[in-house]
Scaffold this active site. Structure first.
Site, PDB file in Angstrom:
ATOM      1  N   ILE A  13      79.815 -24.926  17.831  1.00  0.00           N
ATOM      2  CA  ILE A  13      79.653 -23.518  18.244  1.00  0.00           C
ATOM      3  C   ILE A  13      78.918 -23.506  19.577  1.00  0.00           C
ATOM      4  O   ILE A  13      79.272 -22.723  20.529  1.00  0.00           O
ATOM      5  CB  ILE A  13      78.787 -22.638  16.997  1.00  0.00           C
ATOM      6  N   SER A  35      68.972 -32.008  20.977  1.00  0.00           N
ATOM      7  CA  SER A  35      69.810 -32.216  19.682  1.00  0.00           C
ATOM      8  C   SER A  35      69.869 -33.861  19.462  1.00  0.00           C
ATOM      9  O   SER A  35      69.628 -34.635  20.117  1.00  0.00           O
ATOM     10  CB  SER A  35      71.353 -31.827  20.357  1.00  0.00           C
ATOM     11  N   ARG A  36      69.884 -33.885  18.046  1.00  0.00           N
ATOM     12  CA  ARG A  36      69.851 -35.213  17.663  1.00  0.00           C
ATOM     13  C   ARG A  36      71.220 -36.041  17.875  1.00  0.00           C
ATOM     14  O   ARG A  36      71.014 -37.333  18.155  1.00  0.00           O
ATOM     15  CB  ARG A  36      70.028 -35.468  16.011  1.00  0.00           C
ATOM     16  N   LYS A  89      73.559 -17.177  13.779  1.00  0.00           N
ATOM     17  CA  LYS A  89      73.649 -16.704  12.628  1.00  0.00           C
ATOM     18  C   LYS A  89      73.876 -17.511  11.455  1.00  0.00           C
ATOM     19  O   LYS A  89      74.783 -18.813  11.976  1.00  0.00           O
ATOM     20  CB  LYS A  89      74.755 -15.814  12.421  1.00  0.00           C
ATOM     21  N   ASP A 167      79.015 -18.222   5.008  1.00  0.00           N
ATOM     22  CA  ASP A 167      78.631 -18.763   6.456  1.00  0.00           C
ATOM     23  C   ASP A 167      79.785 -17.929   7.087  1.00  0.00           C
ATOM     24  O   ASP A 167      79.298 -17.154   8.138  1.00  0.00           O
ATOM     25  CB  ASP A 167      78.957 -20.179   6.759  1.00  0.00           C
TER      26      ASP A 167
END
Length: 307
Positions: A13, A35-36, A89, A167
């Site tokens: 996203i 971020s991992r 979201k 979702d």
């Protein structure tokens, strides 16, 4: 004022929507990411938000785009560091944690934005205006798509807190709660769980309001071929249809409103305005309806789902 922005959770996203929206908005300067697994070229990258906040104190605002189960701790870290925060979201895994974040943001004097991107679809406000001027009799919501197309190989959506079919379904609920002239509440639900998963693959929910509105919402992640993101309302002024996820509005088959999709650019314009005005926007109505569906829902087991 140029807002120095950081993004946490570099996944699909972010690449598809957040990065292009930020790049096209002169209010922002993207300075860091955490971020991992993912990286953003041309800026500083870190493995965790705490490391990023310590190394780049010039950050003004943070967009949190990791799965909802991990968002609360990251939001607390950003708010406690005095950063404005945008929540992808759904804004969190539970209502209680998001309410706590709203209180923390107010205490710290920073902006918190629970961003419902589907509310920024082109025809949503036109639908809201239409319904405000007539009597609503019934509404049907059909939000059906192919999970393999939109969430390929994403395990978190099937885990507790990942919401499953809610979702995408919460996108529909974010539109419904925006366009209806008065609040609704769930009266019953059926949730279909694959026998090998901890979140539903389909759901049917009935709602009503103080005037007895008949509202049915159907969410399904098993639809192949053309995808369905439609809301149809029977009113005294005709049958209103909000289609393609809120992109088009028609009444009795006559197209009244259609514009190119600009949801995420609109989200970031809204976030910048909130920061400038020193305000927050944390509407929990869509997430509350999901929680109610889990509370009221009759659970049924269906065939196992495999990616």
């Amino acid at each position: 004022m140029t807002i120095s922005l950081a993004i946490v959770g570099v996944g699909k996203i972010v690449r598809d929507q957040h990065l292009p929206a930020v790049a096209g908005n002169a209010d922002y300067r993207l300075v860091a990411a955490a971020s991992r697994n993912g990286r953003v070229e041309g800026i500083e990258n870190f493995g965790a938000i705490g490391e990023m906040l310590a190394a780049v104190p010039s950050i003004d605002a943070v967009s949190l785009c990791m799965p909802p189960q991990y968002r609360y701790a990251a939001a607390v870290a950003a708010l406690d560091a005095g950063k404005h925060v945008l929540l992808e979201k759904p804004p969190g895994a539970t209502l209680s944690e998001v309410e706590d974040l709203a209180a923390r943001a107010a205490e710290k004097g920073v902006s918190l934005f629970a961003s419902w991107h589907s509310r920024h679809a082109p025809a949503v406000e036109a639908a809201r205006g239409f319904l405000a001027g007539t009597r609503l009799r019934a509404m049907r919501v059909s939000w059906k798509e192919d999970v393999r197309q939109w969430h390929p190989g994403q395990a978190w959506i099937w885990q507790p807190g990942g919401l499953g079919v809610f979702d995408p379904g919460i996108n529909a609920l974010s539109i419904v709660t925006r366009i209806l002239p008065q609040p609704v509440f769930a009266t019953g639900a059926t949730l279909e769980f694959p026998e090998n998963r901890d979140a539903p693959i389909a759901a049917t929910i009935r709602f009503t309001d103080a005037d007895g509105l008949d509202l049915l919402a159907e969410f399904d992640w098993r639809q192949t071929g053309p995808q369905s993101w439609d809301i149809e309302a029977e009113t005294d002024a005709g049958v209103m249809r909000l289609s393609e996820g809120g992109a088009k509005l028609s009444v009795d088959g006559r197209l009244l409103h259609a514009e190119p999709e600009q949801e995420y650019p609109s989200l970031y314009r809204r976030f910048a305005a909130l920061i400038r005005d020193g305000r927050s926007d944390v509407d929990l109505a869509p997430l509350r309806h999901v929680a109610d569906a889990f509370m009221l829902g009759r659970r049924t087991l269906v065939d196992a789902f495999h990616d």
